[in-house]
Write a protein that holds these residues in place. Structure first.
Motif, short mmCIF file in Angstrom:
data_model
loop_
_atom_site.label_atom_id
_atom_site.label_comp_id
_atom_site.label_asym_id
_atom_site.label_seq_id
_atom_site.Cartn_x
_atom_site.Cartn_y
_atom_site.Cartn_z
N GLU A 94 34.76 -24.67 45.28
CA GLU A 94 34.14 -25.83 45.72
C GLU A 94 34.89 -26.60 46.87
OE1 GLU A 94 33.32 -28.28 42.35
OE2 GLU A 94 31.48 -27.08 41.59
N GLY B 59 31.80 -34.12 37.47
CA GLY B 59 30.62 -33.25 37.66
C GLY B 59 29.90 -32.55 36.64
N GLU B 212 24.83 -24.48 36.16
CA GLU B 212 24.39 -25.48 37.61
C GLU B 212 23.42 -26.53 36.82
OE1 GLU B 212 20.57 -23.01 39.18
OE2 GLU B 212 22.33 -23.27 40.39
N ARG B 215 25.86 -29.05 36.37
CA ARG B 215 26.88 -29.54 37.59
C ARG B 215 26.21 -29.88 38.80
NH1 ARG B 215 31.88 -28.85 36.32
NH2 ARG B 215 32.28 -29.05 38.46
N SER B 216 25.13 -29.06 39.10
CA SER B 216 24.52 -29.40 40.29
C SER B 216 23.15 -29.69 40.46
CB SER B 216 24.75 -28.15 41.43
OG SER B 216 24.16 -27.02 40.58
N LYS B 217 22.37 -29.14 39.32
CA LYS B 217 20.97 -29.64 39.31
C LYS B 217 20.56 -30.23 37.93
CE LYS B 217 19.57 -26.01 42.51
NZ LYS B 217 19.93 -24.60 42.61
N LYS B 228 20.74 -34.01 44.99
CA LYS B 228 22.05 -33.21 45.60
C LYS B 228 23.33 -33.70 45.09
CE LYS B 228 21.90 -32.94 50.03
NZ LYS B 228 22.15 -33.53 51.48
N VAL B 229 24.22 -32.62 44.85
CA VAL B 229 25.51 -33.20 44.27
C VAL B 229 26.45 -32.50 45.20
CG1 VAL B 229 27.27 -32.75 42.51
CG2 VAL B 229 24.67 -33.15 41.85
N PRO B 231 30.44 -31.75 44.90
CA PRO B 231 31.22 -31.95 43.83
C PRO B 231 32.50 -32.80 44.26
CG PRO B 231 30.51 -29.73 43.99
CD PRO B 231 29.95 -30.33 45.38
N VAL B 235 27.04 -38.07 45.10
CA VAL B 235 25.76 -37.46 44.26
C VAL B 235 24.44 -38.54 44.89
CG1 VAL B 235 24.47 -37.25 42.26
CG2 VAL B 235 26.72 -37.14 42.23
#
Lengths: 321, 568, 302, 329, 339
Positions: A94, B59, B212, B215-217, B228-229, B231, B235
Motif C-alpha cells: 500500500e 484502516g 476489503e 479496509r477499503s469499502k 474512498k480510502v 490507507p 478517508v
C-alpha cells in the motif's frame, strides 16, 4: 553482461541470508514482548496467554522460529502486521507506490538540477554564476534534511501557503485524472526537494569538479588539435566522461533514498515506507519492521548491482563478465 | 464501544477526543458545552468539512475489528451503534431499545427502516451474525469477553453447537438474548454492533479483518458513506441521503492524518476544519481568529502509583515495604502543586481529583465528599514526613528513611517522542525535593513501560500512569485483588468487598443508587490510603473552524454528524 | 665504507625553517581566509559549549513553571523553552553533547575504519578478502534503519549516550575502511614502501611510519566530512526520538520540540537557535574540510 | 652478519636458478584466481662479486619483477635465488631481514621512492637504525657522510624530498641504498626518469661509487645504451625469460638472438651519418598473461621456424660466456 | 630532401615568439624570443631537456595553450601567410586538424576512453569536410590501414583501452594525417613507447612524410631520434633557441657548450664505457630565470664574466648553423643587449 548480472544476483543470496539472521536476532532482542501486539490486551487470563504463546510459536527454540520466519519470508509471507492485522506485505504494498513516487521525483529533481547547475559551473568556473551555485551547494550540504524540512514547512506551507504540508494527494480528486496527478505532484514536490537537496548539492559539486578536471585531460587537447569546435568538445568529450561517475550514483541512490525517506516522510506526514518503518518501530510491529529492514537491505544490494551495471554500460573500459 | 480500559500511554500519544466514548448518537444539549448551532440561522446544506486525525489510522474500518482511536473516529461517522450512552454514560436506546426483568433475559427491539449503505435493511440477524462471528473466532478476537457472557456462546465457540443458544430472533426486528447469569452490567457489556451479513457472508471470520469490506469499502448505517480510502492518509466520506435520522447537511467529510506539529498551521490556513489537539497548544489554538475550541469532560485521569507488592498471576500480594507508609504517600500528594502543574503542562485543561475516577462518570463520588482534600501544602507535607519518621539525619538537605538510611524516590515516567513528558515528570520530582525527598527520574520507553509494570520490574518503584475508562464503570478490573492491571498491587479487604458487592446482583439488584453508594465508600478508602496519588482528570478539547456549525460534544463524544453543517 | 671523522660544522647543523609537508599545508591553510574564519567559529562554539557550566548559572535541568515559553528578552537572550529553561543555556549545553557525540563517533569510526582498511590494504590476500567481505556486509545495512533498530534494542539497558555513539560508529566505519584500503593499496605501489621493506622495516613499522602518515591527509579530510555527518546523524536521530536520551539536552533534542504544534508555528525562538547552530556548525566544518583538502593536496596551487 | 663471503669463494655472489614469479589474476564474482601473469618465467643467471650485470628488455618483460623477486619484495612462485650460495626464496622473518641488509635496491621513480613525509636525514638514517643500535649523533654523522658521498650538501639533512630535483632525489635514494654497505645493489631503472644531462651525472656517480666500494650491481634498464655503458655483462629478457646473456661487447658486436639483433638495431644512434640496416619488428610484445607457446618471440621473429612455435628453447652456451635461448643455435 | 635553400617560401614562420605563464599573478616567459621557420617538406627537430619550453612552443603554434594560464605575449606565428595568433577560435579550428595537426607524447591519455576509435577518427573528418557517415567509416578504415594497422575493420569499433601503446600512437597518427595536413607537429611521439615500437613509429612517420610531402616539427629529448629523422635541428634551453643547424653539422660540430655537453652525456653503443660528460646543476625554474645574460651561464663550463651581463642573440655563424653564444663572434657587429 547477463551472465554477470545473474552471478551478482546469486551472490546477493548469502549476503541476504546473513542479513536476515541479523534482522531476526535484532527483532528478538528488541525490548517489549511482541506478544503484546498479537494477543488481546484486555484478556489477561494466564492460561489464554500461555496458549497463545504456544500457538504463535514463541516457545519454540530460536532457530526453529528463525527457520519458520525465513521460509515463510521467502514464499512472500512476511507475517501479519500486529498493528494492522493484515499481511505485512499488503501494508508495504500500500505504501510502496508513494515512496517510489517520492523517490523518483527526488531523483528527477536531483539529476536535473545537478546536471544543469553542475555543467554550468563546470564550464564557467570561478564566475559569478559558479559562485552562486557554490553558495547554494554549501548550504545544501550543511542543511540537514530534517532542518530543511521543518524550515520548508514553516516557510512554504505555513507562511507562504504555496504547498500542502502533509499527505500525498487531495482525496476528493478522482484517481487517474489530470488534476489528481497535479495534486500528487503538488504534494510530493516539497518533500522531494528536501529529500534530494543533499545529493543535488553534492552531485552538482562533483559534476563541476569533474568537468573542470576533464577539461584539462589530454584527450580534450587532442580534440582541440583536431579542430573540434569548443561547444562540441564540451557536449561530447567532456560531458560524456563527466557523467560516468554521476550516473553510477544512481544505483547507490536507491538504497539511500529510502533511508532518507524515513525522516522526510515523517516530517511531511507522507504515507510511505519510511513513515511506516518509524511507526513500526515505535509500535513494535515486528513483522512489518523486519520486512522493511530486509527490503531496504535488499534495495541497498540491488542498488550496488545497478551501480555496477550502469558503470559497465557508460564506461567502455569496465567489462562485466 | 466496550473495551473497558485503555492504556493511557496510548491515549496520550493519540490525543483523540473520542477516546473511550462509544458512539455518536442523539444528544440532548448539556450546559457545559459550547453550542454555536443556536446562535445562527437555519442549517445550510452542502459543503465539505475536513477533519484531521493527529495519529495514523490503521484502516480497520469496522466496529467489529477496529482497535484504535483513529479508526474509531472514522467509523462513527459512517456506522451507528445499537445502543448509545448519555452524558452520564448511562445506556440509552439508539437503533435498539430493550427490556429486562432480571438482568439475565433481555428483549431488544430494532427500529424499522434502518438501512445499510448497500441498501439492505438492518435486522437483528445482522447482530446475530456479528455475535456469531466473534464467537467463532473466540479468544483471538478482542471482543470475545463481550460475547462470551451470552448463554451458549462458549459451546458455539467450541463447536458443540450450531448456534448460540442464548440468541433468539423473534422476528426481523426483535431478538431475545439470554445471558449465562444475571449481572448488573450485562447490558453495558454485551457487544452491540451488528455486522452486515450481505457484505461479509462470503468471507471467513478469520479473513474479515483483512478484507476489503473492512479496509477499503466499509459499509455502515451511519450518516455518511465511505467513498474512498487512502490507507494511512485520508478517508473521504459522502452524505448518506437515506440516513434514518434524516438527511445529513454536509455533502462530504474528509478525514486526513496530519502530524501534530502541523495542527495550528493547518487550522489557521483553513485546510483543516476540525481536529483534536494536544492540551499544550490550547493557547495557540484559542488565539486563532477562525477557530473555536470546544471543551468537554473527558474520561481519563492521571495518577502516580507506588509499587506496593507483586502479582503472582492470580493474586496481588502487598509485599514491598518501601512505600507502605500511608503518611509518606499522602505527604507526596500534599507536596504537589497540582493547580500549577496542570496549568503548566495541560494548559489548565484538567482538574485535580482526589479519587481514581473521572467526575463525568456516574459512579464518581463528589470530590468534596472525600475525607482528605490534598490541597497543596508544603508544611503539611513536611509535618507528615516528620511524623512518619522521614528526617534529614545527615544534614545533606534530604530526608533519610525512619531507619536513618538514605531514601531516594525512584520515579519513572514513560517516554515517547514527546519532550513535555520529561518536563512534567521532572517538575513532579522538583515538588518532592522541595519537601526534602531525594528523587531520581527515569524515562522509560513507552513500549517497555507497561510491560515492566505488568511484570513488576523492580526498576519501577514510583510510576506515572493514567487510565481512560469506558462506559462500564466497574473499577474491579483495575483495582481488584486478582488483576494484573492493579499496577500498585494494592490490597485492602474492605475495599475489595465493596467492589465485589457493587457488581453482585444479589446485593444491589437493579438499584443504581445503592450501587453508587458502594462505589463512593470505596473511593473514600482509596482517598485515604492513596496507593496511587490521583493527580488530575483531563478535559477534552476539539478545535472547530467557526464556519462549522451544529457540532456538540459531551463526555460520550460528538453528536451525530448528520447535524453538522457549514456556512457557505 | 669508512666513517669519516665528525666535523664540527656537521654537528652544529640545525634545521632552519621547517619545510615538512605538514608545515607547508599549515601555511597554506593559514592563508585560507574562509577556512580560518570557520575554524575560529568552531573553536568559539566549542569553547562556549565546553565552558557552559562556567558561563551560565542557569540550571539546565530545572523546570521553571513560572517562566515557561518566554520570548527572547534581556534576561533570557533566546527566550525560554516550554519547561521554562533558558534556551541559550541549553544551546550551550546541547552543543557540548552534539560535539562530544560528533567527535567520539568520528574518532571511533576513523579508528575502526583505519585499522581495518589498513590491514586489509597492506596484507592483501585472504585477510583482505575476509575483512572486505565483512565491510561489505556492514555497508549493506541501511544505516538509518539499523541505527534506529539497534538503538531501540539497547534503549534503557545501557547508558544511552554511549550506546548511541557505539551504534552509530559500528555502522559507519565501512566507508572509511574502504577509502583507507584503496588509499593504502595505491600508496603501497609507491616505491618508497618497497624501499622501506627492503631496508628492513617490519610490517608494523611500514604501516605506522610510512603508510599512515601518507594516507593521513585523506583520513583527516575524511574525518572532517565524518564529523559533520555525525553531527547531522546525532541531531537527526535525536530529532526523531531515537538519539540522545530525551533528558540530556542536545541540539537534536532541542530541535525535536519543533514537532510540537505550538512551537513550530508560534515559538520559533525555541527551535530556530538549535537549527541554526547545527547548520552553521556543519557549514563551518565543511569549509574547514575544504580548506584542509586544499592545504593537504600537494598539487593545489592556491 | 650471518653469511661470511670469505669462506665460500666457490659460489658466485648471486645465482638465480629457474626463477618463476607469477601474479594471480582474479576474476569472476568470487574473485577466484583465473590465471597467472607469468611475469618471470624460468629465469636463470648469476652475478660474480664486483661485477655489474645489466638486465635489459622492453616494458613488461619481467626485468623489474625479477629484481624485486631477488630482494623478496615479491615472493617467487618457483625456482631458487642463491645469495652467497644460500637459497633466500624461502627465508622468513629475522633471517630475511638479515639478508636484506646485504642486498639493497635503487628505485626507478625519484618522486615515488622517497617518503614525502620524511626528512632526508631520516630517510637515509632509517636503514641504519633498523639494523644497528646506534646513537643519534653517530647515525647522523654516517648520514652526513653518505650525503657527501653522493654529492649532496649537508643542509640536505633537514630538508624534505619535495625540495629536491629529480637527479638529487635519485642521489638520496642511492645514499639510502648505500647506508647498509650492501654486497649487492639492484638498480631498477635508476635513470630512466631523468633528463640526459642529469642521467649522466647519476651514471657517473654510480660508476664512481662502484669503484670506491667495490660494489656488485644488478643494473636493470630498458635503454640498451645505458646498460651497455654500465655493465660488464648483459642479459636480454623477453617475456619473462632470458633470451641472451653475454659479455657486453660480445653482445653488442655479435648478437645472436634475433630479438637482440632487432633491439640493437632499433636504438636510435645520435649520429646522422650512421646508416644501418634496421630490423623493424612486427607488432607489440604479447601479454605475459597469455604468452605464446614455444619460443615467446616466435610471432614477431623474422627468422622464425616451424619448431619455434612448438618448443620453448633453453638457454644454452654457444660460445664461452655467451648464452642464447634460440633454436637457431 | 634536406633542403636549406633560403629563397624557398616558408610554410611556417615564427618570429620573436614570447609565450608566458602566469604564476602567482606574474607572467614568466616559458618561450622567449623564439624565431624560426619551416619549409614545405622539411623535418625540423626541436630538442632539449624537460622544461626547456619545447612543448609550450608547439602548443603556441597550435594555439592550444591552457586558457587563463599561458598566453602568447608577443611575436608572430605565420602559417602560409596567415598570422595564427590573430585568428579567432573558430578560424583556428578550421586550420587545426586540417592544415596543421599534432600528435602527443602520451598515447594512453590522448584518446578519449569512452569513444570508439572510429568515432574519434571520423570526428576529424566531420570537422573539416562534408562527408557521409558511410564514407567517413570507409575513410577511417583506409586511414588505419595506411598507418600499418592490420585489422582496421575491427579496430574502428574498438575502444582505446583495448589497444596497446604503439597501436594507439598509430591511431593518433592516422587522425593527424586524415586531412592531409601540410604541417605535423609531433610532440615526443615515441617517448612513452618501447624501443622496438619506437622504431616502427619513426619508420611510419618517415614514410608518411615522404608520401604526403608534409613538414614535420619533431619535438624530442632524444638526440638519437633527432639524428635519425631530422633535416634541421633547433636546440632549446630554458625557453630559448640556443643553436640551430642542419643535423649533420650539429652532431659533428656542435657549437654551443650546452649542445656539446648534451652530446657527451649520452652513453653510446659503439664506444667503450668511460666517464660521461655531465652538466652540473639544473635548469633554473621559470621564476628563478636570470633576467639578463645567457641562461646557461650558471652551468656553463666555458662561462665568461660577460655571459651573465650580455644576452646573446641567435646568429648565423656558419652557413645554416646559428648559435646563441658570445664565444662565437660573427662577422656582423653584435647589436645591443636584450631588453
Amino acid at each position: 553482461m547477463l551472465k554477470y548480472t545473474i552471478r551478482r544476483i546469486l551472490g546477493m543470496i548469502p549476503m541476504l541470508f546473513l542479513i536476515s539472521i541479523v534482522v531476526f536476532s535484532l527483532a528478538k532482542l528488541m525490548p517489549g514482548d511482541s506478544l503484546s501486539g498479537e494477543i488481546d490486551p484486555a484478556n489477561t487470563d494466564p492460561q489464554y496467554i500461555a496458549e497463545m504463546r504456544d500457538k504463535l510459536g514463541y516457545n519454540d527454540p530460536v532457530h526453529e522460529q528463525y527457520l519458520r520466519w525465513i521460509s515463510n519470508f521467502m514464499q512472500g509471507d512476511f507475517g501479519k502486521s500486529t498493528r494492522y492485522k493484515i499481511p505485512a506485505s499488503e501494508i508495504i504494498a500500500e505504501r510502496m507506490p508513494n515512496t517510489i513516487f517520492l523517490g523518483l521525483m527526488s531523483l528527477l529533481i536531483t539529476y536535473v538540477f545537478a546536471f544543469l547547475m553542475g555543467s554550468y559551473a563546470g564550464r564557467k568556473p570561478y564566475t559569478l554564476g559558479d559562485n552562486f551555485i557554490s553558495a547554494f551547494n554549501y548550504i545544501g550540504l550543511a542543511l540537514p534534511s530534517f532542518i530543511a524540512g521543518v524550515f520548508a514547512i514553516y516557510i512554504f506551507a505555513f507562511n507562504l501557503g504555496w504547498f500542502p504540508s502533509n499527505g500525498s494527494v487531495d482525496i476528493s480528486l478522482e484517481q487517474g485524472t489530470l488534476s489528481y496527478w497535479i495534486s500528487r505532484f503538488h504534494h510530493v514536490l516539497l518533500p522531494a526537494i528536501v529529500l534530494g537537496a543533499l545529493s543535488t548539492a553534492s552531485y552538482t559539486q562533483f559534476l563541476r569538479n569533474d568537468i573542470i578536471e576533464n577539461t584539462r585531460k589530454d584527450y580534450v587537447r587532442t580534440a582541440r588539435a583536431k579542430g573540434t569546435p569548443e561547444h562540441k568538445i564540451y557536449r561530447s568529450h567532456i560531458m560524456r566522461n563527466s557523467i560516468i561517475p554521476v550516473v553510477t550514483f544512481l544505483g547507490i541512490d536507491i538504497g539511500l533514498l529510502v533511508s532518507g525517506a524515513i525522516i522526510t516522510e515523517t516530517i511531511f506526514t507522507y504515507p510511505g515506507i519510511g513513515q511506516l518503518f518509524l511507526s513500526s518501530v515505535t509500535q513494535r510491529d515486528y513483522p512489518v519492521l523486519m520486512a522493511i529492514t530486509m527490503l531496504l537491505s535488499f534495495l541497498t544490494l540491488f542498488g550496488n548491482l545497478i551501480a555496477d551495471i550502469l558503470y559497465g554500460i557508460v564506461d567502455p573500459r569496465i567489462r562485466l563478465d | 464501544m466496550k473495551k473497558p480500559l485503555l492504556w493511557f500511554a496510548v491515549l496520550v500519544m493519540s490525543m483523540s477526543a473520542f477516546l473511550a466514548a462509544c458512539s455518536g448518537g442523539e444528544k440532548s444539549n448539556t450546559d457545559d458545552k459550547k453550542d454555536n448551532a443556536a446562535n445562527d440561522s437555519k442549517p445550510q446544506d452542502g459543503g465539505t468539512m475536513t477533519y484531521a486525525l493527529d495519529t495514523e489510522f490503521k484502516g480497520l474500518l469496522n466496529w467489529n475489528f477496529y482497535d484504535t482511536d483513529g479508526d474509531d473516529d472514522i467509523i462513527q461517522l459512517f456506522d451507528d451503534p445499537l445502543i448509545d450512552y448519555d452524558e452520564n454514560l448511562k445506556a440509552v436506546p439508539n437503533i435498539a431499545s430493550w427490556e429486562t426483568e432480571d438482568n439475565q433475559n433481555y428483549t431488544f427491539t430494532f427500529k424499522k427502516g434502518v438501512k445499510w449503505h448497500n441498501g439492505e435493511e438492518l435486522t437483528v440477524h445482522d447482530w446475530v451474525f456479528a455475535l456469531e462471528t466473534i464467537a467463532s473466532i473466540g479468544g483471538e478476537h478482542q471482543r470475545w469477553s463481550n460475547v462470551n457472557t451470552i448463554e451458549g456462546a462458549k459451546e458455539f465457540n467450541e463447536g458443540k453447537a450450531d448456534a448460540i443458544s442464548g440468541l433468539e430472533a423473534v422476528d426481523d426486528y426483535t431478538i431475545k438474548i439470554k445471558f449465562d447469569k444475571a449481572r448488573v452490567n450485562n447490558l453495558e457489556n454485551v457487544w452491540a454492533y451488528p455486522l452486515s451479513r450481505k457484505e461479509f457472508e462470503s468471507v471467513a471470520p478469520k479473513d474479515m479483518a483483512a478484507s476489503e469490506q473492512v479496509r477499503s469499502k466499509p459499509v455502515g448505517t451511519g450518516p455518511f458513506k465511505v467513498s474512498k480510502v487512502i490507507p494511512g492518509e485520508s478517508v473521504e466520506l459522502v452524505r448518506n441521503e437515506e440516513y434514518w435520522k434524516g438527511k445529513p447537511h454536509l455533502e462530504k467529510i474528509i478525514v486526513k492524518v496530519i502530524d501534530s506539529s502541523l495542527t495550528t498551521g493547518e487550522l489557521k490556513n483553513g485546510t483543516v476544519d476540525m481536529t483534536p489537539f494536544h492540551p499544550t497548544v490550547l493557547p495557540e489554538v484559542e488565539a486563532l481568529n477562525n477557530v473555536e475550541v470546544i471543551r468537554y469532560p473527558g474520561l481519563s485521569y492521571y495518577y502516580v502509583g507506588f509499587k506496593l507488592g507483586t502479582y503472582d498471576g492470580k493474586k496481588v500480594n502487598m509485599n514491598i515495604k518501601k512505600y507502605q507508609n500511608i503518611k509518606l504517600r499522602q505527604a507526596m500528594l500534599y507536596a504537589i502543586n497540582r493547580e500549577e502543574w496542570v496549568a503548566a503542562f495541560f494548559s489548565g485543561l484538567g482538574k485535580p481529583v482526589n479519587r481514581p475516577l473521572p467526575t463525568a462518570h456516574w459512579i464518581a463520588a463528589d470530590n468534596g465528599d472525600m475525607p482528605v482534600q490534598y490541597e497543596f501544602d508544603v508544611e503539611k507535607a513536611k509535618a507528615l514526613l516528620d511524623e512518619a519518621g522521614y528526617k534529614d539525619t545527615d544534614a545533606d538537605g534530604f530526608r533519610e528513611d525512619p531507619n536513618g538510611k538514605e531514601f531516594v524516590v525512584k520515579f519513572s515516567h514513560y517516554a515517547t517522542g514527546n519532550p513535555t513528558f520529561e518536563a512534567r515528570a521532572k517538575a513532579l520530582t522538583q515538588y518532592w525535593e522541595e519537601i526534602g525527598l531525594k528523587t531520581k527520574l527515569q524515562m522509560v520507553d513507552v513500549n517497555l513501560y507497561y510491560d515492566q509494570l505488568e511484570k513488576d520490574d523492580p526498576s519501577l518503584e514510583v510510576f506515572f500512569g493514567g487510565w481512560g475508562t469506558g462506559t462500564d464503570p466497574d473499577p474491579l478490573p483495575l483495582w481488584g485483588d486478582d488483576t494484573v492491571w492493579n499496577y500498585p498491587r494494592w490490597v485492602n479487604e474492605e475495599a475489595q468487598k465493596l467492589l465485589e458487592d457493587a457488581v453482585d446482583i444479589s446485593v444491589v439488584g437493579t438499584d443504581t443508587e445503592k450501587r453508587k453508594q458502594l462505589y463512593a465508600d470505596w473511593q473514600k478508602i482509596f482517598n485515604e490510603e492513596v496507593p496511587a496519588l490521583p493527580i488530575l482528570e483531563l478535559d477534552e478539547v476539539m478545535a472547530v473552524n467557526e464556519r462549522v456549525e451544529g457540532v456538540i460534544f459531551d463526555v460520550s463524544g460528538p453528536n451525530s454528524a448528520h447535524e453538522w453543517w457549514v456556512k457557505q | 665504507m669508512q666513517v669519516t671523522t665528525v666535523k664540527e660544522s656537521q654537528l652544529k647543523l640545525k634545521p632552519v625553517k621547517s619545510t615538512s609537508p605538514w608545515a607547508l599545508a599549515r601555511r597554506k591553510f593559514l592563508r585560507n581566509k574562509l577556512a580560518m574564519a570557520s575554524l575560529l567559529f568552531l573553536i568559539i562554539v566549542a569553547i562556549l559549549s565546553f565552558l557552559a557550566p562556567y558561563l551560565t548559572t542557569q540550571d539546565i535541568a530545572r523546570i521553571n513553571i513560572g517562566e515557561m515559553s518566554l520570548a527572547p528578552s534581556g534576561e533570557h537572550w533566546l527566550g525560554t523553552d516550554k519547561s521554562g529553561r533558558d534556551v541559550f543555556t541549553r544551546l550551550l549545553y546541547g552543543g557540548r553533547i552534539s560535539l562530544i557525540v560528533g567527535i567520539s563517533c568520528t574518532l571511533l569510526v576513523i579508528l575502526m575504519g583505519t585499522v581495518i582498511g589498513a590491514m586489509a590494504g597492506y596484507f592483501g590476500g585472504i585477510i583482505d578478502s575476509m575483512l572486505m567481505r565483512f565491510t561489505d556486509f556492514v555497508l549493506t545495512f541501511p544505516f538509518t534503519v539499523f541505527v534506529i533498530v539497534l538503538n531501540a534494542v539497547f534503549f534503557g539497558k545501557l547508558n544511552g549516550l554511549l550506546v548511541l555513539i557505539l551504534v552509530i560508529s559500528f555502522l559507519s566505519w565501512g566507508s572509511v575502511a574502504r577509502i583507507v584500503r584503496s588509499k593504502i593499496l595505491a600508496e603501497k605501489e609507491n616505491e618508497y614502501i618497497m624501499a622501506a621493506i627492503s631496508i628492513g622495516c617490519s610490517p608494523f613499522k611500514v604501516i605506522v611510519k610510512h603508510l599512515l602518515p601518507n594516507v593521513l591527509s585523506t583520513i583527516i579530510v575524511q574525518g572532517t566530512i565524518l564529523f559533520a555527518t555525525m553531527i547531522v546523524v546525532e541531531s537527526g536521530l535525536s530529532y526523531l526520538g531515537f538519539g540522545v536520551p530525551a533528558e540530556i539536552p542536545s541540539w537534536g533534542n532541542m530541535l525535536s520540540s519543533a514537532n510540537e504544534p505550538d512551537v513550530l508555528q508560534s515559538k520559533p525562538w525555541i527551535w530556530i537557535p538549535p537549527a541554526l547552530a547545527i547548520t552553521f556548525t556543519i557549514l563551518a566544518i565543511n569549509f574547514v574540510g575544504e580548506g584542509l583538502k586544499d592545504a593537504l593536496n600537494p598539487r593545489s596551487r592556491r | 652478519m650471518m653469511l661470511n663471503t670469505g669462506t665460500v669463494p666457490q659460489y658466485p655472489l648471486l645465482q638465480v636458478k629457474h626463477l618463476k614469479t607469477y601474479y594471480p589474476v582474479k576474476g569472476g564474482f568470487f574473485r577466484r584466481t583465473i590465471g597467472n601473469v607469468k611475469a618471470v618465467d624460468d629465469l636463470s643467471f648469476e652475478i660474480e662479486k664486483g661485477e655489474t650485470l645489466g638486465l635489459v628488455g622492453e616494458s613488461g618483460c619481467g626485468k623489474s619483477t625479477a629484481g624485486r623477486s631477488i630482494i623478496r619484495l615479491m615472493n617467487a612462485t618457483d625456482g631458487q635465488v642463491l645469495f652467497e650460495g644460500r637459497d633466500i626464496t624461502k627465508l622468513n622473518g629475522k633471517s630475511l631481514q638479515a639478508v636484506r641488509q646485504d642486498i639493497q635496491m635503487i628505485f626507478q621513480d625519484p618522486y615515488a621512492s622517497l617518503n614525502p613525509m620524511q626528512m632526508v636525514g631520516s630517510i637515509i638514517g632509517e636503514p641504519i637504525k633498523n639494523y644497528r643500535k646506534a646513537s643519534g649523533p653517530s647515525i647522523k654523522n654516517e648520514v652526513l657522510d653518505l650525503l657527501n658521498k653522493v654529492g649532496l650538501p649537508d643542509d640536505a639533512y633537514f630538508k624534505y624530498a619535495h625540495e629536491f630535483s629529480g637527479g638529487q632525489r635519485q642521489r638520496i635514494g642511492i645514499a639510502r641504498a648505500l647506508a647498509l654497505k650492501p654486497k649487492l645493489i639492484i638498480a631498477d631503472e635508476p635513470v630512466s626518469a631523468l633528463d640526459v644531462s642529469v642521467q649522466s651525472q647519476v651514471l657517473n656517480l654510480l660508476k664512481e661509487l662502484q669503484k670506491e666500494f667495490n660494489l656488485t650491481f644488478l643494473f636493470i634498464a630498458h635503454d640498451l645504451s645505458v646498460v651497455k655503458h654500465m655493465s660488464d655483462r648483459i642479459g636480454v629478457m623477453y617475456l619473462g625469460s632470458m633470451a641472451e646473456i653475454a659479455d657486453r661487447n660480445n653482445l653488442y658486436s655479435q648478437p645472436l638472438h634475433p630479438y637482440t639483433k632487432a633491439l640493437i638495431s632499433a636504438i636510435p644512434i645520435p649520429d646522422p651519418r650512421w646508416k644501418k640496416e634496421r630490423i623493424i619488428l612486427k607488432g607489440d610484445v604479447p601479454s605475459p598473461f597469455n604468452p605464446p607457446a614455444g619460443c615467446p618471440f616466435h610471432p614477431r621473429c623474422p627468422e622464425a621456424r616451424p619448431e619455434c612455435s612448438q618448443l620453448k628453447p633453453a638457454l644454452k652456451e654457444v660460445k664461452p660466456g655467451h648464452k642464447v635461448a634460440c633454436h637457431l643455435y | 630532401m634536406s633542403n636549406l635553400v633560403h629563397k624557398e617560401a616558408s610554410l611556417l614562420e615564427v618570429k620573436n615568439l614570447e609565450t608566458a605563464f602566469s604564476i602567482d599573478g606574474a607572467y614568466y616567459n616559458a618561450v622567449d624570443k623564439v624565431s624560426f621557420s619551416i619549409k614545405p617538406g622539411q623535418i625540423v627537430g626541436v630538442v632539449g631537456e624537460s622544461g626547456c619550453g619545447k612543448s609550450v612552443l608547439s602548443l603556441s603554434i597550435m594555439q592550444l595553450l591552457p586558457k587563463g594560464n599561458g598566453e602568447i605575449r608577443s611575436g608572430e606565428i605565420t602559417f602560409e601567410g596567415v598570422q595564427l595568433n590573430q585568428l579567432s577560435d573558430t578560424e583556428m579550428n578550421r586550420i587545426r586538424g586540417r592544415d596543421i595537426s599534432m600528435i602527443f607524447q602520451e598515447p594512453m591519455t590522448s584518446l578519449n576512453p569512452v569513444f570508439t576509435i572510429g568515432y574519434q577518427l571520423q570526428e576529424v573528418l566531420f570537422n573539416h569536410m562534408k562527408i557521409s557517415k558511410g564514407d567517413a567509416r570507409q575513410k577511417s578504415i583506409a586511414l588505419l590501414k595506411s598507418v600499418g594497422i592490420s585489422r582496421p575493420e575491427k579496430l574502428v569499433d574498438e575502444y582505446p583501452h583495448q589497444l596497446s601503446g604503439g597501436m594507439r600512437q598509430r591511431v593518433m597518427i592516422a587522425m593527424a594525417i586524415a586531412c592531409q595536413p601540410k604541417l605535423l607537429i609531433a610532440d615526443e611521439p615515441t617517448t612513452a613507447l618501447d624501443v622496438t615500437v619506437q622504431a616502427q613509429i619513426l619508420e611510419l612517420l618517415k614514410t608518411i612524410q615522404e608520401v604526403n610531402d608534409m613538414s614535420i616539427i619533431l619535438i624530442t629529448h632524444d638526440l638519437g631520434v633527432i639524428a635519425e629523422m631530422c633535416d634541421e635541428v633547433l636546440v632549446m634551453y630554458a625557453g630559448r633557441i640556443i643553436e640551430r643547424s642542419d643535423a649533420e653539422s650539429l652532431f659533428y660540430k656542435p657549437m654551443h657548450p650546452y649542445t656539446e655537453l648534451l652530446l657527451g652525456a649520452i652513453p653510446k653503443m659503439d664506444e667503450e664505457a668511460g666517464m660521461l660528460s655531465s652538466i652540473e646543476g639544473m635548469v633554473p625554474s621559470l621564476k628563478n630565470m636570470p633576467e639578463t645574460g645567457c641562461r646557461f651561464a650558471l652551468r656553463c663550463p666555458k662561462v665568461k664574466p660577460e655571459c651573465s651581463a650580455v644576452t646573446p642573440l641567435l646568429e648565423e655563424v656558419e652557413e645554416g648553423h646559428s648559435v646563441s653564444c658570445i664565444l662565437y663572434e660573427t662577422s656582423m657587429p653584435r647589436k645591443g643587449v636584450k631588453p
